[in-house]
Design a protein around this motif. Structure first.
Motif, PDB file in Angstrom:
ATOM      1  N   ASN A  95       0.812  -0.993   0.048  1.00 57.29           N
ATOM      2  CA  ASN A  95      -0.080   0.491   0.027  1.00 57.29           C
ATOM      3  C   ASN A  95       0.941   1.688   0.025  1.00 57.29           C
ATOM      4  O   ASN A  95       1.748   1.186   1.040  1.00 57.29           O
ATOM      5  CB  ASN A  95      -1.355   0.006   1.468  1.00 57.29           C
ATOM      6  N   PRO A  96       0.615   2.208  -0.871  1.00 56.67           N
ATOM      7  CA  PRO A  96       1.434   4.069  -0.551  1.00 56.67           C
ATOM      8  C   PRO A  96       1.353   4.009   0.872  1.00 56.67           C
ATOM      9  O   PRO A  96       0.384   3.551   1.090  1.00 56.67           O
ATOM     10  CB  PRO A  96       0.438   4.188  -0.807  1.00 56.67           C
ATOM     11  N   ASP A  97       1.945   4.508   1.147  1.00 57.08           N
ATOM     12  CA  ASP A  97       2.525   5.392   2.697  1.00 57.08           C
ATOM     13  C   ASP A  97       1.488   5.758   3.111  1.00 57.08           C
ATOM     14  O   ASP A  97       0.611   6.133   4.268  1.00 57.08           O
ATOM     15  CB  ASP A  97       3.602   6.046   2.755  1.00 57.08           C
ATOM     16  N   ILE A  98       0.831   6.846   1.923  1.00 55.10           N
ATOM     17  CA  ILE A  98      -0.450   7.561   2.567  1.00 55.10           C
ATOM     18  C   ILE A  98      -1.858   7.303   2.890  1.00 55.10           C
ATOM     19  O   ILE A  98      -2.988   7.394   3.266  1.00 55.10           O
ATOM     20  CB  ILE A  98      -0.724   8.662   1.399  1.00 55.10           C
ATOM     21  N   VAL A  99      -2.059   5.958   2.342  1.00 58.02           N
ATOM     22  CA  VAL A  99      -3.185   5.485   2.227  1.00 58.02           C
ATOM     23  C   VAL A  99      -3.299   4.184   3.415  1.00 58.02           C
ATOM     24  O   VAL A  99      -4.139   4.318   4.119  1.00 58.02           O
ATOM     25  CB  VAL A  99      -3.293   3.737   1.063  1.00 58.02           C
ATOM     26  N   THR A 100      -1.604   3.753   3.838  1.00 60.81           N
ATOM     27  CA  THR A 100      -1.488   2.869   4.541  1.00 60.81           C
ATOM     28  C   THR A 100      -1.921   3.952   6.357  1.00 60.81           C
ATOM     29  O   THR A 100      -2.239   4.295   7.511  1.00 60.81           O
ATOM     30  CB  THR A 100      -0.428   2.768   5.379  1.00 60.81           C
ATOM     31  N   PHE A 158       7.971   3.738 -10.001  1.00 62.64           N
ATOM     32  CA  PHE A 158       6.529   3.871  -9.959  1.00 62.64           C
ATOM     33  C   PHE A 158       5.517   4.023  -8.750  1.00 62.64           C
ATOM     34  O   PHE A 158       4.857   5.107  -8.727  1.00 62.64           O
ATOM     35  CB  PHE A 158       5.826   3.097 -11.149  1.00 62.64           C
ATOM     36  N   MET A 159       5.663   2.679  -8.276  1.00 58.62           N
ATOM     37  CA  MET A 159       4.327   2.945  -6.992  1.00 58.62           C
ATOM     38  C   MET A 159       4.944   4.119  -6.048  1.00 58.62           C
ATOM     39  O   MET A 159       3.630   4.631  -5.877  1.00 58.62           O
ATOM     40  CB  MET A 159       4.992   1.591  -5.914  1.00 58.62           C
ATOM     41  N   PRO A 160       5.881   4.629  -5.853  1.00 62.87           N
ATOM     42  CA  PRO A 160       5.999   5.901  -4.278  1.00 62.87           C
ATOM     43  C   PRO A 160       5.240   7.027  -5.577  1.00 62.87           C
ATOM     44  O   PRO A 160       5.686   8.064  -4.480  1.00 62.87           O
ATOM     45  CB  PRO A 160       7.068   5.506  -3.989  1.00 62.87           C
ATOM     46  N   ALA A 161       6.276   7.178  -6.880  1.00 67.00           N
ATOM     47  CA  ALA A 161       6.184   8.065  -7.331  1.00 67.00           C
ATOM     48  C   ALA A 161       4.750   8.419  -7.100  1.00 67.00           C
ATOM     49  O   ALA A 161       4.406  10.024  -7.869  1.00 67.00           O
ATOM     50  CB  ALA A 161       6.983   7.910  -8.992  1.00 67.00           C
ATOM     51  N   ILE A 162       3.735   6.890  -8.172  1.00 67.94           N
ATOM     52  CA  ILE A 162       2.396   7.756  -8.012  1.00 67.94           C
ATOM     53  C   ILE A 162       1.629   8.364  -7.468  1.00 67.94           C
ATOM     54  O   ILE A 162       0.762   8.979  -7.190  1.00 67.94           O
ATOM     55  CB  ILE A 162       1.895   6.482  -8.755  1.00 67.94           C
ATOM     56  N   SER A 163       2.024   7.895  -5.481  1.00 68.12           N
ATOM     57  CA  SER A 163       0.811   8.017  -4.515  1.00 68.12           C
ATOM     58  C   SER A 163       1.615   9.356  -3.786  1.00 68.12           C
ATOM     59  O   SER A 163       1.393   9.437  -2.824  1.00 68.12           O
ATOM     60  CB  SER A 163       1.158   7.025  -4.117  1.00 68.12           C
ATOM     61  N   THR A 164       3.066   9.654  -4.453  1.00 74.04           N
ATOM     62  CA  THR A 164       3.821  11.193  -3.633  1.00 74.04           C
ATOM     63  C   THR A 164       2.426  12.015  -3.488  1.00 74.04           C
ATOM     64  O   THR A 164       2.595  12.296  -4.270  1.00 74.04           O
ATOM     65  CB  THR A 164       4.752  11.796  -3.700  1.00 74.04           C
ATOM     66  N   SER A 170      -2.078  -2.365 -11.300  1.00 73.31           N
ATOM     67  CA  SER A 170       0.126  -2.172 -12.073  1.00 73.31           C
ATOM     68  C   SER A 170       0.830  -3.256 -11.376  1.00 73.31           C
ATOM     69  O   SER A 170       1.196  -3.947 -12.322  1.00 73.31           O
ATOM     70  CB  SER A 170       0.646  -0.893 -11.721  1.00 73.31           C
ATOM     71  N   MET A 171       0.412  -3.199  -9.997  1.00 72.19           N
ATOM     72  CA  MET A 171       1.413  -4.372 -10.011  1.00 72.19           C
ATOM     73  C   MET A 171       1.351  -6.027 -10.474  1.00 72.19           C
ATOM     74  O   MET A 171       1.575  -7.251 -10.784  1.00 72.19           O
ATOM     75  CB  MET A 171       0.770  -5.072  -8.084  1.00 72.19           C
ATOM     76  N   ALA A 172      -0.218  -6.715 -10.680  1.00 72.49           N
ATOM     77  CA  ALA A 172      -0.787  -7.820 -10.891  1.00 72.49           C
ATOM     78  C   ALA A 172       0.134  -7.605 -12.877  1.00 72.49           C
ATOM     79  O   ALA A 172       1.108  -8.644 -13.091  1.00 72.49           O
ATOM     80  CB  ALA A 172      -1.833  -8.380 -10.968  1.00 72.49           C
ATOM     81  N   PHE A 173       0.269  -6.569 -13.106  1.00 73.56           N
ATOM     82  CA  PHE A 173       0.182  -6.413 -14.479  1.00 73.56           C
ATOM     83  C   PHE A 173       2.318  -6.901 -14.422  1.00 73.56           C
ATOM     84  O   PHE A 173       2.491  -7.626 -15.754  1.00 73.56           O
ATOM     85  CB  PHE A 173      -0.181  -5.302 -14.983  1.00 73.56           C
ATOM     86  N   ILE A 174       3.074  -6.241 -13.730  1.00 72.74           N
ATOM     87  CA  ILE A 174       4.581  -6.035 -13.729  1.00 72.74           C
ATOM     88  C   ILE A 174       4.442  -7.585 -13.557  1.00 72.74           C
ATOM     89  O   ILE A 174       5.214  -8.448 -13.528  1.00 72.74           O
ATOM     90  CB  ILE A 174       5.083  -5.211 -12.660  1.00 72.74           C
ATOM     91  N   ASN A 175       3.466  -8.190 -12.639  1.00 72.26           N
ATOM     92  CA  ASN A 175       4.187  -9.425 -12.404  1.00 72.26           C
ATOM     93  C   ASN A 175       3.759 -11.190 -13.123  1.00 72.26           C
ATOM     94  O   ASN A 175       4.794 -11.687 -13.194  1.00 72.26           O
ATOM     95  CB  ASN A 175       3.195 -10.264 -11.011  1.00 72.26           C
ATOM     96  N   LYS A 176       2.891 -10.129 -13.847  1.00 71.86           N
ATOM     97  CA  LYS A 176       2.094 -11.071 -14.731  1.00 71.86           C
ATOM     98  C   LYS A 176       4.124 -11.409 -15.756  1.00 71.86           C
ATOM     99  O   LYS A 176       4.384 -11.832 -16.632  1.00 71.86           O
ATOM    100  CB  LYS A 176       1.382 -10.855 -15.525  1.00 71.86           C
ATOM    101  N   GLY A 177       4.296 -10.230 -15.911  1.00 75.55           N
ATOM    102  CA  GLY A 177       5.518  -9.845 -17.084  1.00 75.55           C
ATOM    103  C   GLY A 177       6.544 -10.662 -16.537  1.00 75.55           C
ATOM    104  O   GLY A 177       7.617 -11.171 -17.300  1.00 75.55           O
ATOM    105  N   SER A 178       7.207 -10.761 -15.164  1.00 77.53           N
ATOM    106  CA  SER A 178       8.476 -11.428 -14.896  1.00 77.53           C
ATOM    107  C   SER A 178       7.720 -12.532 -13.965  1.00 77.53           C
ATOM    108  O   SER A 178       9.641 -13.036 -14.717  1.00 77.53           O
ATOM    109  CB  SER A 178       8.843 -10.580 -13.411  1.00 77.53           C
TER     110      SER A 178
END
Lengths: 256, 273
Positions: free
Chosen positions: A105-110, B205-211, B257-265
């Motif tokens: 989970n993104p930190d913000i959601v946690t 990508f994950m931290p970037a999209i939620s910052t 997106s995680m599922a998508f990336i995992n599928k790729g790997s």
């Protein structure tokens, strides 16, 4: 020629990564408060640091919370990993997937979800809520570092110890724990660093004047930062660097 | 080993502090406050489809993708150099890449202000060279720069760790069989490094999209991302329902997106090595 190019390329990346740090360190010795003008060398911000109550209290909270959170999460997490190992496949996977939630989970959601919980439980936001949140996001990292070690452990050694008359407790303490110690240490260090560095989750779950270092930096950033915080980070950076160098020298293994 | 009951403290902890909060997010996302108390409603979810918020989502996605792509472009050659066995300085460089991560990231990000401001160091340099003053801050470019700066090591390290494991014999065999340098890169290095690339992409990508901090500090609040909207809903406007709905969408988005990336790997796990 090509080798030179490689060095230049990596050096440019290093320059990019260190540019703001260098600026920060240089301006911690600047006499003026203005971060654009250099008026002369001075150590006054270092002196000021030890008089600044906000910063000192944030430093205190940051480390108290990090130490308690790391100890508690290591304890709960290690026990949890051992307990999880005895679960049936379905329950094991269930617990493991739930454990992944705070990691993915993104930190913000946690942060907001814990804030909703504390409001729901009518807890007053402050030290306790921040500590509980830190323990919560640290435990999964402990579990994820202990579980792989536990998988490598040979269960027959544990059984042999019991056959030879050790109580299950002794066998656990003398056989299993030493075997998984590297995982426990990694988990502890990870928990400690994550807690010291956290901003987002603390930001949503703290209150009543309880602030950690990141939060002080954030609130200062709005008012215009004070060079004391530069002085503090310079000191911390030097401390961490020397610690890492000592550790690195002691065991010739690399940092990774 | 041990007893199941050793796990009990955690199972209780997990239920209270991980599972219940997730349900609270769901609850707030699907209810609205009325005279009869909280009632089920899809209003919060529907509001996300308003053009204003769609724009924010698209902007967050585009900026996160841009910074991931830039990180990959910078990191891949760097990781290749570092993994090269003939390159003797790689440990030193690796330590230097990791070290900044030990410094408070808010502070490092904040320090960029002294460099980027209108009368910051870069502009002073630019002006002394006789060029026009540049607007470096308060725009999307500054946010992307902040993301690349903060997350670049997360791209370099996983790629390095897979590249360094590639068996040199495979490369030599390919050479013996007449493969060109580019052929080796295309047919061996890239496919074998894919798991590292994918985990690097995830970690950037994950931290970037939620910052919300990078955008707040480096754009002075001018560039609003999903994170900023969520923060605002909770801490400024007090609209927890809409804030929860946005968080829920962000979570689902990340899971997809995680599922998508995992599928790729997963396709490469049974690879040749």
């Amino acid at each position: 020629m090509i080798k030179g190019m490689k060095k230049i390329y990596l050096s440019l990346i290093i320059l990019f990564l260190y540019a703001p740090i260098i600026v920060l360190v240089i301006f911690s010795f600047n006499e003026s408060k203005n971060r654009n003008v250099w008026t002369g060398f001075s150590l006054k911000w270092y002196a000021e640091l030890f008089r600044d109550r906000d910063i000192l209290s944030a430093l205190k909270y940051t480390f108290i919370i990090a130490i308690i959170a790391a100890v508690v999460s290591t304890l709960i997490g290690t026990l949890a990993s051992i307990g999880m190992f005895r679960l049936k496949k379905f329950s094991f996977n269930l617990v493991k997937n739930v454990t992944y939630i705070p990691v993915l989970n993104p930190d913000i959601v946690t942060g907001i979800s814990l804030m909703l919980l504390f409001v729901f439980l009518q807890f007053e936001m402050g030290f306790v809520t921040m500590l509980l949140s830190h323990i919560t996001f640290c435990i999964p990292y402990v579990i994820l570092s202990v579980l792989p070690k536990l998988k490598q452990t040979d269960i027959s050694v544990y059984e042999a110890a019991q056959d030879l008359g050790a109580t299950p407790m002794t066998a656990l303490w003398k056989v299993v724990i030493p075997e998984i110690r590297p995982g426990i240490v990694t988990g502890f260090l990870l928990a400690f660093t994550l807690s010291v560095d956290d901003f987002v989750i603390s930001y949503f779950t703290s209150g009543n004047g309880v602030e950690n270092l990141s939060m002080v930096v954030f609130s200062m950033a709005r008012k215009g930062i004070n060079p004391t915080i530069n002085a503090l980070s310079t000191l911390l950076f030097v401390l961490v660097m020397s610690l890492l160098l000592v550790i690195n020298k002691k065991n010739k293994e690399s940092l990774f | 080993m041990g007893k199941k009951s050793y796990g009990s403290p955690y199972f209780v902890w997990m239920s209270i502090f991980i599972i219940v909060p997730m349900f609270l997010v769901l609850y707030y996302a699907f209810t609205i406050q009325t005279d009869q108390g909280m009632v089920f409603s899809l209003d919060n979810i529907k509001r996300i489809a308003e053009p204003l918020y769609i724009k924010v989502f698209v902007r967050s996605l585009v900026l996160a993708l841009e910074s991931t792509a830039i990180c990959l472009l910078i990191a891949y050659p760097a990781a290749m150099i570092l993994a090269d066995k003939k390159f003797s300085k790689s440990t030193t460089f690796l330590v230097m890449i990791v070290l900044p991560m030990w410094m408070n990231f808010l502070l490092r990000t904040y320090s960029w202000l002294s460099l980027l401001e209108n009368n910051g160091l870069i502009n002073k340099l630019v002006i002394s060279l006789g060029f026009e003053r540049m607007q470096l801050m308060y725009n999307e470019g500054a946010v992307v720069l902040g993301m690349v700066y903060n997350f670049l090591p997360f791209m370099i390290l996983p790629i390095y760790s897979v590249l360094v494991k590639i068996d040199n014999n495979v490369i030599e065999a390919a050479r013996d069989l007449g493969c060109t340098s580019f052929g080796v890169f295309k047919k061996i290095t890239v496919p074998l490094s894919l798991p590292g690339v994918l985990s690097g992409i995830t970690m950037v990508f994950m931290p970037a999209i939620s910052t919300f901090i990078i955008s707040r500090l480096l754009s002075g609040g001018k560039v609003s991302l999903i994170g900023n909207v969520i923060e605002q809903q909770f801490l400024v406007l007090g609209d927890w329902g809409f804030g929860s709905a946005l968080s829920l969408v962000l979570m689902v988005f990340i899971l997809i997106s995680m599922a998508f990336i995992n599928k790729g790997s997963s396709g490469y796990e049974g690879g040749i090595l």
